[in-house]
Design a protein around this motif. Structure first.
Motif, short mmCIF file in Angstrom:
data_model
loop_
_atom_site.label_atom_id
_atom_site.label_comp_id
_atom_site.label_asym_id
_atom_site.label_seq_id
_atom_site.Cartn_x
_atom_site.Cartn_y
_atom_site.Cartn_z
N SER A 83 -11.25 -2.44 2.63
CA SER A 83 -10.03 -3.04 2.94
C SER A 83 -8.89 -1.84 3.07
CB SER A 83 -9.53 -3.96 1.75
OG SER A 83 -9.59 -3.20 0.62
N LYS A 84 -9.34 -0.44 2.71
CA LYS A 84 -8.69 0.61 2.98
C LYS A 84 -8.84 1.32 4.25
CE LYS A 84 -6.97 1.26 -1.74
NZ LYS A 84 -7.34 2.23 -3.03
N ALA A 85 -8.58 0.83 5.28
CA ALA A 85 -8.92 1.39 6.58
C ALA A 85 -8.26 2.67 6.59
CB ALA A 85 -8.70 0.65 7.72
N THR A 86 -8.59 3.99 6.34
CA THR A 86 -8.12 5.17 6.42
C THR A 86 -8.10 5.86 7.71
OG1 THR A 86 -10.22 5.97 5.58
CG2 THR A 86 -8.02 5.54 4.03
N ASN A 134 -1.03 14.12 -2.81
CA ASN A 134 -0.88 15.52 -2.18
C ASN A 134 0.27 15.51 -1.11
OD1 ASN A 134 -2.17 14.28 -0.06
ND2 ASN A 134 -3.91 15.23 0.03
N GLY A 135 0.74 14.61 -0.80
CA GLY A 135 1.82 14.67 0.32
C GLY A 135 1.42 14.23 1.65
N GLN A 136 0.07 14.05 1.78
CA GLN A 136 -0.60 13.63 3.13
C GLN A 136 -0.35 12.33 3.13
OE1 GLN A 136 -2.55 15.86 5.15
NE2 GLN A 136 -1.39 17.33 4.09
N PHE A 137 -0.22 11.77 4.43
CA PHE A 137 -0.06 10.19 4.77
C PHE A 137 -1.56 9.70 4.70
CE2 PHE A 137 3.54 11.68 7.55
CZ PHE A 137 4.53 10.91 6.76
N LYS A 138 -1.44 8.50 3.94
CA LYS A 138 -2.76 7.97 3.83
C LYS A 138 -3.29 7.55 5.01
CE LYS A 138 -4.24 3.52 1.87
NZ LYS A 138 -4.04 2.57 0.88
N PRO A 178 4.79 -5.07 14.65
CA PRO A 178 3.39 -4.34 15.12
C PRO A 178 2.26 -4.46 14.63
CG PRO A 178 5.30 -2.90 14.43
CD PRO A 178 5.57 -4.04 14.03
N PRO A 179 1.23 -4.92 15.13
CA PRO A 179 -0.05 -5.53 14.70
C PRO A 179 -0.51 -4.56 13.63
CG PRO A 179 0.10 -5.94 17.08
CD PRO A 179 1.29 -5.01 16.83
N LEU A 180 -0.57 -3.36 13.76
CA LEU A 180 -1.26 -2.40 12.76
C LEU A 180 -0.44 -2.52 11.39
CD1 LEU A 180 -3.63 -0.48 13.09
CD2 LEU A 180 -2.31 0.92 13.86
N VAL A 181 0.71 -2.68 11.68
CA VAL A 181 1.59 -2.91 10.26
C VAL A 181 1.16 -4.25 9.71
CG1 VAL A 181 3.69 -3.25 9.23
CG2 VAL A 181 3.55 -1.34 11.06
N ALA A 182 1.19 -5.24 10.24
CA ALA A 182 0.58 -6.55 9.91
C ALA A 182 -0.89 -6.31 9.45
CB ALA A 182 0.96 -7.53 10.98
N PHE A 183 -1.64 -5.81 9.95
CA PHE A 183 -3.06 -5.50 9.78
C PHE A 183 -3.11 -4.79 8.32
CE2 PHE A 183 -6.46 -2.23 9.52
CZ PHE A 183 -7.80 -3.28 9.52
N ARG A 184 -2.33 -3.65 8.10
CA ARG A 184 -2.44 -3.06 7.01
C ARG A 184 -2.12 -3.79 5.62
NH1 ARG A 184 -5.21 1.31 8.93
NH2 ARG A 184 -4.15 2.63 10.20
N ILE A 185 -0.78 -4.75 5.91
CA ILE A 185 -0.32 -5.40 4.78
C ILE A 185 -1.40 -6.63 4.39
CG2 ILE A 185 1.49 -7.00 4.30
CD1 ILE A 185 3.36 -5.09 5.68
N ALA A 186 -1.89 -7.25 5.61
CA ALA A 186 -2.68 -8.49 5.45
C ALA A 186 -4.03 -7.90 4.57
CB ALA A 186 -3.13 -8.79 6.84
N THR A 187 -4.53 -6.90 5.10
CA THR A 187 -5.88 -6.06 4.47
C THR A 187 -5.49 -6.10 2.85
OG1 THR A 187 -6.26 -4.82 6.28
CG2 THR A 187 -7.25 -4.28 4.37
N GLU A 188 -4.27 -5.62 2.65
CA GLU A 188 -4.05 -5.31 1.15
C GLU A 188 -4.05 -6.66 0.38
OE1 GLU A 188 -4.15 -2.50 -1.38
OE2 GLU A 188 -4.32 -2.14 0.75
N ILE A 189 -3.16 -7.67 1.19
CA ILE A 189 -3.24 -8.95 0.59
C ILE A 189 -4.24 -9.67 0.41
CG2 ILE A 189 -2.46 -11.41 1.25
CD1 ILE A 189 -0.02 -10.39 2.70
N LYS A 190 -5.09 -9.66 1.21
CA LYS A 190 -6.53 -10.07 1.21
C LYS A 190 -7.48 -9.40 -0.23
CE LYS A 190 -10.43 -11.18 4.09
NZ LYS A 190 -11.20 -10.75 5.29
N PRO A 220 1.02 -1.14 -0.12
CA PRO A 220 -0.03 0.00 -0.07
C PRO A 220 0.75 1.15 -0.12
CG PRO A 220 -0.06 -1.21 2.01
CD PRO A 220 0.68 -2.09 1.38
N GLU A 221 0.63 2.37 -0.93
CA GLU A 221 1.31 3.72 -0.92
C GLU A 221 0.67 4.09 0.41
OE1 GLU A 221 3.27 4.62 -2.95
OE2 GLU A 221 3.22 3.05 -4.20
N THR A 222 1.84 4.69 1.45
CA THR A 222 1.51 5.55 2.48
C THR A 222 1.40 6.80 2.26
OG1 THR A 222 3.79 5.34 3.07
CG2 THR A 222 2.62 3.46 3.91
#
Ligand SMILES: C[S@@+](CC[C@H](N)C(=O)[O-])C[C@H]1O[C@@H](n2cnc3c(N)ncnc32)[C@H](O)[C@@H]1O
Length: 406
Positions: free
Chosen positions: A396-399, A212-216, A374-386, A206-208
């Motif tokens: 799947s794009k929890a913002t 516009n330069g903001q964090f996703k 960190p579970p939150l990193v794993a969550f974001r990557i896992a969401t994208e894998i899913k 996922p692009e972070t």
């Protein structure tokens, strides 16, 4: 929870599972850790404490000895299915960052029983890949320290990716900073995501950062992470304390409190310090390092130990939470209380929710926390894998933190 072809949620095998931070993120994303393996008793007790009600089979095994065939046999005897959809793992590989190209190549490619493969520091990585080869999951995800990225200009990660390719996986790897994934900590780690070649897919991280330069993803600071916790003094050993809900609690802290025992906080305990350290901590301003102390407050050589002490800043993510916290916590001095961080604060900085249990002594808990993905990193990557691999058309794009389903 989503259904796989076999009727249950997507099945994960977690190798070198530790406290289960990697697994927790996958579970949040709707996967299900079927089997988790480690050889450390505190890791096992932690996994059992957190995962037994999720029907995860937790095995205490030395993975340098247990072969994939033996695991298959063991699981089959217990009628546990072995059709894993994903294998995750962070095998310890300390040797890589210091090795040269020729050495790495020979370590990562098969080179016979007498070859340098026998280097024990790389055996575990080989074992991880042997499991992937044997069980042929759709996806294999590996985490490792970013020190392996480059040595004398050599890109070691590319060489590691080649070995995934040899095992039949198309790999994408990336150096990920946890702070860009909403974790209140600057922590750089490499992630390799391999997709079985017959699926004909290539994973995209996922692009972070948005155009516009903001964090996703919403970023979080030390203040967001720990300022709602009750004040304690150094050496505090009250393993259970009262927790009083504050007004204006951050979204991050609210996420951490989800499913916590109401009104209680566990493991908010910290190390005791001598008078000299306390005087030094008191003198330091937020962001100060050991080298910033006046001479009379120094007790180490500051040419060697210039950053031995580090005071957190409320307004920034913390520095990397590592297993070294099990030795001392000087790298994480509380921004406004004269002490180092508590176990619960370290867990919060790693995005473990307050409901998560860690087994063992204070040192053991710090070690389990510092070692974890960190579970939150794993969550974001896992969401994208899913989304990309298992084609699940759910959110799947929890913002925002509210969208993270715990
Ligand atoms: C970096 S930690 C893994 C952290 C985990 N991925 C998490 O997110 O919590 C590495 C783990 O490998 C385990 N380990 C090291 N050598 C092992 C072996 N030979 N067999 C089984 N586990 C081993 C350690 O006990 C440690 O828990």
């Amino acid at each position: 929870m989503s259904a796989s072809s076999s009727g249950n949620s997507y099945r994960v095998l977690d190798l070198f599972a530790g406290a289960g931070g990697f697994s927790l993120g996958f579970d949040w994303a709707g996967f299900s850790t079927s089997v988790a393996i480690d050889f450390n008793q505190n890791a096992i007790d932690t996994l059992v404490g957190n995962y037994s009600d999720k029907k995860t089979v937790v095995l205490k095994e030395d993975l340098s000895k247990l072969t994939p065939f033996q695991l298959e046999h063991k699981l089959s005897k217990e009628n546990i299915r072995i059709n894993f959809d994903v294998i995750i793992g962070g095998p310890p590989c300390q040797g890589w960052s210091m090795a040269g190209r020729g050495k790495i190549r020979s370590l990562t490619k098969d080179s016979g029983p007498q070859g340098p493969l026998e280097d024990p520091r790389n055996k575990l990585y080989k074992r991880y890949l042997a499991y992937v080869r044997h069980f042929q999951p759709k996806v294999a995800v590996m985490e490792n320290v970013s020190g392996m990225l480059s040595h004398s200009g050599i890109n070691i990660a590319d060489l590691v990716a080649e070995t995934f390719e040899d095992a039949g996986y198309r790999v994408t790897w990336k150096k990920v900073n946890a702070s860009e994934f909403g974790v209140p900590q600057s922590r750089e780690r490499l992630f390799f995501v391999g997709i079985r070649k017959d699926l004909n897919l290539q994973f995209r991280f996922p692009e972070t950062i948005l155009k516009n330069g903001q964090f996703k993803y919403p970023t979080a600071t030390v203040k967001d992470a720990i300022s709602d916790l009750p004040a304690i003094t150094h050496g505090s050993k009250d393993w259970i304390k009262n927790y009083i809900k504050q007004t204006g609690t951050s979204d991050y802290a609210k996420l951490m409190r989800k499913d916590a025992v109401p009104g209680k906080i566990f493991d908010h305990v910290c190390r005791g310090h001598n008078e000299q350290d306390l005087a030094a901590f008191k003198h330091m301003k937020q962001g100060d390092l050991y080298k910033d102390l006046p001479a009379h407050l120094k007790r180490y050589r500051d040419d060697i130990f210039h950053d031995k002490y580090r005071k957190l800043r409320w307004s920034k993510p913390s520095g990397c939470v590592t297993a070294h916290l099990s030795k001392d916590c000087y790298s994480h001095i509380h921004p406004s209380q004269t002490r180092t961080i508590s176990v619960r604060e370290a867990a919060r900085l790693q995005s473990f929710p307050d409901s998560f249990y860690f087994a063992g002594s204070m040192s053991s808990k710090f070690q389990l926390i510092g070692n974890a993905v960190p579970p939150l990193v794993a969550f974001r990557i896992a969401t994208e894998i899913k989304k990309q691999i298992f084609s699940i058309q759910r959110k799947s794009k929890a913002t925002s933190f509210q969208e993270v389903e715990l």
